[in-house]
Every structure is written in C-alpha cells, then in structure tokens.
Design a protein around this motif. Structure first.
Motif, mmCIF file in Angstrom:
data_model
loop_
_atom_site.group_PDB
_atom_site.id
_atom_site.type_symbol
_atom_site.label_atom_id
_atom_site.label_comp_id
_atom_site.label_asym_id
_atom_site.label_seq_id
_atom_site.Cartn_x
_atom_site.Cartn_y
_atom_site.Cartn_z
ATOM 1 N N LEU A 1 -9.381 5.093 -6.859
ATOM 2 C CA LEU A 1 -8.568 4.188 -6.038
ATOM 3 C C LEU A 1 -8.774 2.726 -6.439
ATOM 4 O O LEU A 1 -7.890 1.892 -6.256
ATOM 5 C CB LEU A 1 -8.866 4.396 -4.554
ATOM 6 N N ASN A 2 -9.930 2.432 -6.987
ATOM 7 C CA ASN A 2 -10.182 1.064 -7.440
ATOM 8 C C ASN A 2 -9.349 0.675 -8.658
ATOM 9 O O ASN A 2 -9.277 -0.509 -9.006
ATOM 10 C CB ASN A 2 -11.679 0.860 -7.713
ATOM 11 N N GLY B 1 -7.624 -10.109 0.767
ATOM 12 C CA GLY B 1 -7.217 -9.064 -0.173
ATOM 13 C C GLY B 1 -7.508 -7.687 0.396
ATOM 14 O O GLY B 1 -7.811 -7.554 1.587
ATOM 15 N N ILE B 2 -7.396 -6.675 -0.471
ATOM 16 C CA ILE B 2 -7.542 -5.281 -0.054
ATOM 17 C C ILE B 2 -8.769 -4.692 -0.735
ATOM 18 O O ILE B 2 -8.924 -4.849 -1.952
ATOM 19 C CB ILE B 2 -6.276 -4.474 -0.449
ATOM 20 N N LYS B 3 -9.650 -4.035 0.026
ATOM 21 C CA LYS B 3 -10.858 -3.437 -0.553
ATOM 22 C C LYS B 3 -10.906 -1.938 -0.294
ATOM 23 O O LYS B 3 -10.698 -1.493 0.834
ATOM 24 C CB LYS B 3 -12.107 -4.072 0.089
ATOM 25 N N ILE B 4 -11.184 -1.152 -1.338
ATOM 26 C CA ILE B 4 -11.465 0.274 -1.168
ATOM 27 C C ILE B 4 -12.904 0.385 -0.659
ATOM 28 O O ILE B 4 -13.805 -0.213 -1.266
ATOM 29 C CB ILE B 4 -11.314 1.051 -2.502
ATOM 30 N N CYS B 5 -13.105 1.103 0.444
ATOM 31 C CA CYS B 5 -14.408 1.101 1.116
ATOM 32 C C CYS B 5 -14.843 2.514 1.477
ATOM 33 O O CYS B 5 -14.063 3.448 1.446
ATOM 34 C CB CYS B 5 -14.331 0.326 2.443
ATOM 35 N N ARG B 6 -16.126 2.615 1.856
ATOM 36 C CA ARG B 6 -16.588 3.823 2.546
ATOM 37 C C ARG B 6 -16.663 3.549 4.049
ATOM 38 O O ARG B 6 -16.727 2.383 4.468
ATOM 39 C CB ARG B 6 -17.934 4.295 1.998
ATOM 40 N N LEU C 1 -5.375 8.099 3.416
ATOM 41 C CA LEU C 1 -5.943 6.744 3.480
ATOM 42 C C LEU C 1 -6.048 6.236 4.920
ATOM 43 O O LEU C 1 -5.105 6.368 5.704
ATOM 44 C CB LEU C 1 -5.089 5.761 2.665
ATOM 45 N N THR D 1 -15.612 9.924 4.470
ATOM 46 C CA THR D 1 -15.262 9.258 3.213
ATOM 47 C C THR D 1 -15.240 10.234 2.038
ATOM 48 O O THR D 1 -16.196 10.974 1.829
ATOM 49 C CB THR D 1 -16.303 8.162 2.878
ATOM 50 N N LEU E 1 -3.660 -3.090 -6.085
ATOM 51 C CA LEU E 1 -3.454 -3.492 -4.691
ATOM 52 C C LEU E 1 -3.612 -4.987 -4.474
ATOM 53 O O LEU E 1 -3.176 -5.527 -3.461
ATOM 54 C CB LEU E 1 -4.426 -2.737 -3.780
ATOM 55 N N ASN E 2 -4.261 -5.659 -5.401
ATOM 56 C CA ASN E 2 -4.503 -7.087 -5.198
ATOM 57 C C ASN E 2 -3.781 -7.958 -6.226
ATOM 58 O O ASN E 2 -4.144 -9.104 -6.444
ATOM 59 C CB ASN E 2 -6.014 -7.365 -5.209
ATOM 60 N N VAL F 1 -10.081 3.215 3.354
ATOM 61 C CA VAL F 1 -11.078 4.278 3.176
ATOM 62 C C VAL F 1 -10.365 5.584 2.839
ATOM 63 O O VAL F 1 -9.492 6.023 3.591
ATOM 64 C CB VAL F 1 -11.935 4.473 4.452
ATOM 65 N N PRO F 2 -10.730 6.224 1.701
ATOM 66 C CA PRO F 2 -10.194 7.559 1.428
ATOM 67 C C PRO F 2 -10.898 8.568 2.333
ATOM 68 O O PRO F 2 -12.118 8.663 2.330
ATOM 69 C CB PRO F 2 -10.547 7.790 -0.043
ATOM 70 N N ILE G 1 0.841 -1.210 0.000
ATOM 71 C CA ILE G 1 0.000 0.000 0.000
ATOM 72 C C ILE G 1 0.874 1.258 0.000
ATOM 73 O O ILE G 1 0.583 2.228 -0.706
ATOM 74 C CB ILE G 1 -0.978 -0.024 1.220
ATOM 75 N N THR H 1 -13.572 9.713 -4.735
ATOM 76 C CA THR H 1 -12.251 9.190 -5.113
ATOM 77 C C THR H 1 -12.206 7.658 -5.123
ATOM 78 O O THR H 1 -11.183 7.072 -5.477
ATOM 79 C CB THR H 1 -11.157 9.694 -4.146
ATOM 80 N N ILE H 2 -13.308 7.031 -4.727
ATOM 81 C CA ILE H 2 -13.310 5.561 -4.613
ATOM 82 C C ILE H 2 -13.061 4.901 -5.966
ATOM 83 O O ILE H 2 -12.288 3.939 -6.079
ATOM 84 C CB ILE H 2 -14.621 5.070 -3.945
#
Lengths: 259, 259
Positions: free
Chosen positions: B252-253, A182-187, A168, B244, B257-258, A237-238, A153, B248-249
């Motif tokens: 970032l996706n 794994g890695i997840k972009i989230c709210r 982040l 949040t 990262l995976n 989370v951004p 990251i 930008t989500i």
C-alpha cells in the motif's frame, strides 16, 4: 466494458439521512454509477451484527428520475450490504464505500463500528471496500474539507485494486483541508475503552446503566493510526477478516491438549 | 493468593437460560469461583455490537445461598462483559468463557458471533478468554459429550496463559465423546455465506425479507478449522483483535496517495 462507469455501492451506520453519507454520495457521483442502501435509522456500534431472528424491510426512497438510486433498510449495516448484493444490484459492484462516519473508527474502534463492519462484509463478498470516518461527532461536521482526499483514495483503490482479503479503514483528522499534512498507511494502534458506567434510577426506582467510557491509547508507536491522526495526517489501515493469529499456532501446538 | 480458586466469568449469546451455558457453568464450577453475566434473551449474530443509544438493565437472578452468582443483562454479549468487569467483579477474572454456543462459530462465523465477540471483548480487556461452540443448533443438544474437553482446554489455558492479544475459538463436532479424535490447533478456513433472501409479503401486502443462506467453504487446506471438524477433531483457532493486515502495508505504501 472498458468505458463502463464503475458501479459503487454506498452504505453507512449513521442512517441514510446523515450528512456524512450525503457528502460521500456527492463525491462518488463524480466517479461512477452510485447505488445507496443504508439503514433507515442510526445503527452505530452495531459491529458485525446481522438480523437473523427478525424480518427485514427495504424501501426505495429515490424517485424515478433521480441520478442516484437509494434504498433505506430496516436492518444493520451488514444487512444492507447483503441485501444490496443479493436483491438489488444486477452485477457485483466495483467498489463499496461506507460512511462518512460522524466520529472516529481508528484503532480498536474498528471492531465495534457498523461503518467498518459493512466494509468488511463487502470485502468478505469479494468487493473492494473502504470505510471512511471523520473525527467529528457533530451532525453538522464539515465534510467538505476532506472531499478531495476521499475521491483520491477511492480512485486509487479502483485503479490499483486492494490486496486480497483486505479492506481499508480511513480516518480523517478534524482539520481544514489546507492543514491536513497527507495520507499515511498505518497499523491499528493498541488501545481500549476504559468503561465508566453511569448508574441511574428510573422514575420507578429501578437501577439502570448508560455505557460511557474513556479511550486509552496504550501504543507509543509512530506507525499507528492514532499517531497519524494526532499529527495531522489521514490514517489508512489495511484491515483483514482472517482473524487467525497465525504467529501463535506454533506456541499453542506445545500445549498438552491431547495427553 | 496461590491457593485462591481462579475467578471465572461466564457469558454467552443464546441467553442465560440456554442449556449450553448451563453445561458450561456445571463444568467451570469444578475449576473455580464462577460469576455468570449473560443476556436475558437470545443475542445470536450480534457480532461486536454494544449498546450506546439505549439503557442497560442488570438483574441478579441467583439466590443468596446459590454456589454460583448469576446476573441477566438486557444488552448484548459484549455489554455483559463490560458490565461484569466494571460493575460486578471485585477483581479481574482469571478466565472468561463464553458459550457453549448452540451451533458453529468456525471459520468466517467468528465475525458474526456474539459468543466469540464476548470472548474477544474480554481479550481486549486483558482477560484470558475462550469461546466454546458445539456444531448442533438443537436446544437439547448433548453437551455432556464434550464436557471433559471443555475442562481440559480451560485448565490448560489457566496454566499456560494465552499468547498476548489472542483469544481461543473452540468448536466441537457433533459426535459422541468416544468418537472425537482429539484437539487440533487450526487456522480459520476461508469461507463465506452465500445469501438467499426469502422474500415474502405481510398480511397487508408489503414486501419483507428473511435472511438465509448457504455456508460455502472455499478452503481445501487440511490445517483449517473446517477440515478438523469434518474429520472428527475439535478445532481451536487463536483469534486476534489487531485486525491490521501487516503484510500488505509495504504494498500500500507504493500507492500514489500523496502525489
């Protein structure tokens, strides 16, 4: 310049001697030049507090030949970032990483967290920043399981650059490396703490309180940090520091405030 | 129920004896039933800090026959709200007002402010909340000039209800009532503090620092709180605690990262 190692500022809120920041230093040393400025004592739950009515002390705690330069500071995590940027660093760092926090900073915890406030402060000052937290409050938590993800990251952030006005908030489930999905972009999940104050008496008969409480997740969404963590993922989370609820300005303009 | 007076919780960060909270109490008494729970000492710039590693004391400081019930608390502004809601109030208040702060909480100051963090905490707990601040740091600031506006904003909030997940950050210019041009709904100006640490020596020869700095507004927009205040308006910014950066989500996706 192109071959110059990235300059990485490290801080936290558990204090400079916490195993979490030690693990973060070990990982960041493999990426760049590292400077540590961290609180000399635990400063959890300090939010975005700064020291304005008191003095600040800064002590260089590393020795001349150490590969990493380290300072301890008497102030809050946000004070540490401000002192680092203005009094210690010769140039603006390429990255600021905060943590690894002993315990979760997911969901609404972001707002109370000294770890995340340090990252946000770096963001305000225009430095790409990440807060890392492991869902394990234990002082002897196993940070080794997440080291490779922390590095990935950080490297990706250095390469891709963060969107403007964003830092982040990264939380890790308490799992073995091989079990992390794994890695997840989230709210940020909608949640709150329901307090239960523990009321006691001093030996002299005076009432006092301990703050304690229960975390209540009110959010069933599968795109939240809470969902990701519960399902074996690392949540990213951004987080923004423009707190304006832009989508409500139109509604508020219908209010009768200038009649 | 319909004719029941609204229950109003008042707190601040300058401490329970500050003239700013006294002015706020005077105004709110004309609207509803008032309960005060405020810090027993100044707690400026405490951000969203909470007390988790120490005990909390709560002292009833009003007398039995006083029209307003008042408590002082040893903790932060956010602690005050948590204690009020969980240990003092018999029902959820209809409104929480924080302030009136001696000094600005406009723009990025919202993030450092104990006044605003108390309002945000009330918002998290589902209570309509407003933080009020006057752009005058003087202990003897003239709060009388803004009393009618404070009342109007509070009454309108009670009547219209706030959008969900939002609290109001209200700042007043340091002007006579007749010179205030009106109330503007604004966004938070993009700004930061450029620090200048004042380095000194203790009588024993040890270096220490005072945090000081200069506020730098980087935002030329005419829809910001800074613009409104500089041009004689009261600024009202809707502030959210979902941090949040939803916009930008998607970007970032696209990160690797995976892989």
């Amino acid at each position: 310049m192109k071959n110059q190692k990235p300059l990485i500022l490290i801080t936290n809120d558990d204090g400079v001697s916490a195993p979490g920041i030690r693990a973060l230093i070990d990982t960041m040393k493999t990426i760049g030049e590292v400077i540590v400025v961290a609180p000399d004592k635990p400063q959890s739950a300090m939010g975005h507090a700064i020291t304005i009515n008191n003095t600040l002390y800064l002590n260089k705690i590393s020795k001349e030949n150490d590969t990493v330069t380290e300072y301890s500071c008497s102030g809050t995590p946000v004070d540490c970032v401000k002192l680092a940027v203005n009094e210690i660093l010769k140039r603006k760092p390429d990255l600021c990483v905060s943590g690894i926090n002993h315990g979760s900073n997911s969901s609404i915890n972001v707002i109370y967290s000294g770890t995340m406030s340090a990252a946000v402060e770096a963001g305000i000052e225009g430095i790409p920043a990440i807060g890392f937290s492991l869902l394990d409050y234990d002082w002897n938590a196993d940070f080794q399981q997440i080291q490779s993800f922390v590095k990935k990251i950080a490297l990706e952030t250095l390469e891709k650059k963060l969107p403007k006005g964003v830092v982040l908030n990264v939380n890790f489930p308490k799992l073995k490396e091989k079990d992390i999905k794994g890695i997840k972009i989230c709210r940020q999940a909608k949640a709150l703490w329901v307090e239960k104050f523990d009321k006691r008496k001093t030996p002299f008969g005076k009432d006092y309180y301990w703050l304690s409480g229960e975390f209540v997740n009110q959010d069933k969404g599968e795109d939240t940090d809470e969902w990701a963590l519960e399902n074996g993922y690392i949540s990213v989370v951004p987080v923004q520091f423009d707190l304006t609820a832009h989508h409500t300005i139109q509604e508020l303009n219908t209010w009768n405030l200038n009649g």
